[in-house]
Scaffold this motif. Structure first.
Motif, PDB file in Angstrom:
ATOM      1  N   ARG A 131       0.802  -1.227   0.000  1.00  0.00           N
ATOM      2  CA  ARG A 131       0.000   0.000   0.000  1.00  0.00           C
ATOM      3  C   ARG A 131       0.835   1.278   0.000  1.00  0.00           C
ATOM      4  NH1 ARG A 131      -5.621  -0.161   1.138  1.00  0.00           N
ATOM      5  NH2 ARG A 131      -5.399   1.967   1.841  1.00  0.00           N
ATOM      6  N   ALA A 132       2.154   1.197  -0.094  1.00  0.00           N
ATOM      7  CA  ALA A 132       2.954   2.413   0.046  1.00  0.00           C
ATOM      8  C   ALA A 132       3.777   2.776  -1.178  1.00  0.00           C
ATOM      9  CB  ALA A 132       3.879   2.269   1.257  1.00  0.00           C
ATOM     10  N   THR A 133       3.677   2.016  -2.244  1.00  0.00           N
ATOM     11  CA  THR A 133       4.525   2.276  -3.404  1.00  0.00           C
ATOM     12  C   THR A 133       4.267   3.669  -3.987  1.00  0.00           C
ATOM     13  OG1 THR A 133       4.664  -0.068  -3.888  1.00  0.00           O
ATOM     14  CG2 THR A 133       5.223   1.431  -5.679  1.00  0.00           C
ATOM     15  N   HIS A 134       3.009   4.047  -4.107  1.00  0.00           N
ATOM     16  CA  HIS A 134       2.689   5.371  -4.659  1.00  0.00           C
ATOM     17  C   HIS A 134       3.238   6.483  -3.766  1.00  0.00           C
ATOM     18  CE1 HIS A 134       0.654   8.423  -6.962  1.00  0.00           C
ATOM     19  NE2 HIS A 134       0.017   8.844  -5.887  1.00  0.00           N
ATOM     20  N   LEU A 135       3.035   6.345  -2.465  1.00  0.00           N
ATOM     21  CA  LEU A 135       3.567   7.351  -1.537  1.00  0.00           C
ATOM     22  C   LEU A 135       5.087   7.403  -1.622  1.00  0.00           C
ATOM     23  CD1 LEU A 135       3.240   9.436   0.750  1.00  0.00           C
ATOM     24  CD2 LEU A 135       3.273   7.529   2.367  1.00  0.00           C
ATOM     25  N   ALA A 136       5.735   6.249  -1.711  1.00  0.00           N
ATOM     26  CA  ALA A 136       7.190   6.210  -1.822  1.00  0.00           C
ATOM     27  C   ALA A 136       7.657   6.948  -3.073  1.00  0.00           C
ATOM     28  CB  ALA A 136       7.684   4.767  -1.834  1.00  0.00           C
ATOM     29  N   GLN A 137       6.954   6.760  -4.175  1.00  0.00           N
ATOM     30  CA  GLN A 137       7.311   7.464  -5.408  1.00  0.00           C
ATOM     31  C   GLN A 137       7.159   8.971  -5.240  1.00  0.00           C
ATOM     32  OE1 GLN A 137       4.643   5.469  -8.084  1.00  0.00           O
ATOM     33  NE2 GLN A 137       6.089   3.825  -8.553  1.00  0.00           N
ATOM     34  N   GLN A 138       6.112   9.387  -4.548  1.00  0.00           N
ATOM     35  CA  GLN A 138       5.915  10.818  -4.304  1.00  0.00           C
ATOM     36  C   GLN A 138       7.031  11.382  -3.428  1.00  0.00           C
ATOM     37  OE1 GLN A 138       1.920  10.594  -2.629  1.00  0.00           O
ATOM     38  NE2 GLN A 138       1.110  11.634  -4.458  1.00  0.00           N
ATOM     39  N   LEU A 139       7.389  10.649  -2.372  1.00  0.00           N
ATOM     40  CA  LEU A 139       8.446  11.114  -1.480  1.00  0.00           C
ATOM     41  C   LEU A 139       9.789  11.180  -2.207  1.00  0.00           C
ATOM     42  CD1 LEU A 139       7.423   9.156   1.738  1.00  0.00           C
ATOM     43  CD2 LEU A 139       7.229  11.629   1.371  1.00  0.00           C
ATOM     44  N   GLU A 140      10.021  10.213  -3.076  1.00  0.00           N
ATOM     45  CA  GLU A 140      11.254  10.228  -3.864  1.00  0.00           C
ATOM     46  C   GLU A 140      11.270  11.447  -4.786  1.00  0.00           C
ATOM     47  OE1 GLU A 140      14.046   6.854  -5.773  1.00  0.00           O
ATOM     48  OE2 GLU A 140      11.940   6.785  -6.387  1.00  0.00           O
ATOM     49  N   ALA A 141      10.120  11.773  -5.377  1.00  0.00           N
ATOM     50  CA  ALA A 141      10.013  12.967  -6.216  1.00  0.00           C
ATOM     51  C   ALA A 141      10.245  14.232  -5.401  1.00  0.00           C
ATOM     52  CB  ALA A 141       8.641  13.012  -6.899  1.00  0.00           C
ATOM     53  N   ASP A 142       9.928  14.168  -4.105  1.00  0.00           N
ATOM     54  CA  ASP A 142      10.175  15.299  -3.201  1.00  0.00           C
ATOM     55  C   ASP A 142      11.648  15.422  -2.827  1.00  0.00           C
ATOM     56  OD1 ASP A 142       7.451  15.832  -3.163  1.00  0.00           O
ATOM     57  OD2 ASP A 142       7.094  14.793  -1.257  1.00  0.00           O
ATOM     58  N   GLY A 143      12.457  14.422  -3.228  1.00  0.00           N
ATOM     59  CA  GLY A 143      13.890  14.474  -2.951  1.00  0.00           C
ATOM     60  C   GLY A 143      14.370  13.563  -1.843  1.00  0.00           C
ATOM     61  N   ALA A 144      13.481  12.714  -1.321  1.00  0.00           N
ATOM     62  CA  ALA A 144      13.869  11.830  -0.214  1.00  0.00           C
ATOM     63  C   ALA A 144      14.616  10.607  -0.734  1.00  0.00           C
ATOM     64  CB  ALA A 144      12.625  11.389   0.557  1.00  0.00           C
TER      65      ALA A 144
END
Length: 199
Positions: A131-144
């Motif tokens: 359930r977290a792949t989409h959130l992980a992609q967003q956070l990575e796009a944020d620079g994390a």
């Protein structure tokens, strides 16, 4: 339960405040949830302790401080049954963040992680891909810096063993969060033939 409750409670320190951790290196763990489960963002801080071993030699050990932010949707509290009173108490004391609606608001969790990243020196964000792949992609796009951690024995046994050891030795600190203590009390551990443990 996996964790010795008395040892865990002995590691509690009411003086721990997130505000006092500003600027410190921090490792973040994200465990998202289904509609009726608690989602968590765990913040982990590491200090070095120099201790004298039984042989008289000095050794350096890790001391861990954890602060966990727990989230639950409003609808889950309404359907909670036996746990409703506890959830409501933790909401009132600030130990449980309640989101609107029937499902966890992942956008709110993303914003909170972004806010935390502005005041903490976040090294990595580890996440369970369930359930977290989409959130992980967003956070990575944020620079994390994002690290996927699947629920496997190989991934979970070493950190569970370190946490267990650190708690028993008094090298773990937490702010006496009753919601986290309750969650931890519900964890059981299985042991495989090679003495690995997993929840």
């Amino acid at each position: 339960a996996w964790m010795n409750t008395a040892s865990w409670l002995a590691c509690g320190d009411d003086s721990i405040r997130l505000e006092e951790m500003q600027g410190r290196k921090c490792w973040v763990g994200v465990d998202l949830a289904s509609k009726s489960d608690i989602a968590c963002v765990a913040l982990l801080f590491r200090d070095q302790l120099v201790v004298e071993g039984e042989d008289g030699k000095r050794q350096t050990l890790d001391q861990w401080t954890s602060i966990v932010r727990s989230y639950l949707p409003e609808g889950a509290i309404e359907r909670a049954g036996n746990n409703r009173a506890a959830y409501q108490t933790w909401q009132q004391t600030g130990h449980l963040i309640v989101t609107d609606g029937d499902e966890i608001n992942f956008d709110m969790i993303r914003e909170e992680i972004r806010d935390l990243s502005r005041v903490l020196d976040v090294q990595e964000i580890a996440y369970d891909p369930w359930r977290a792949t989409h959130l992980a992609q967003q956070l990575e796009a944020d620079g994390a810096e994002i690290i996927e951690v699947r629920n496997t024995v190989q991934n979970l046994s070493p950190p569970m063993r370190e946490m267990e050891s650190a708690v028993l030795a008094g090298r773990w600190r937490h702010p006496n969060d009753p919601c986290l203590t309750w969650q931890l009390s519900n964890v059981t551990a299985k042991v495989d033939a090679k003495e690995n443990i997993y929840p």
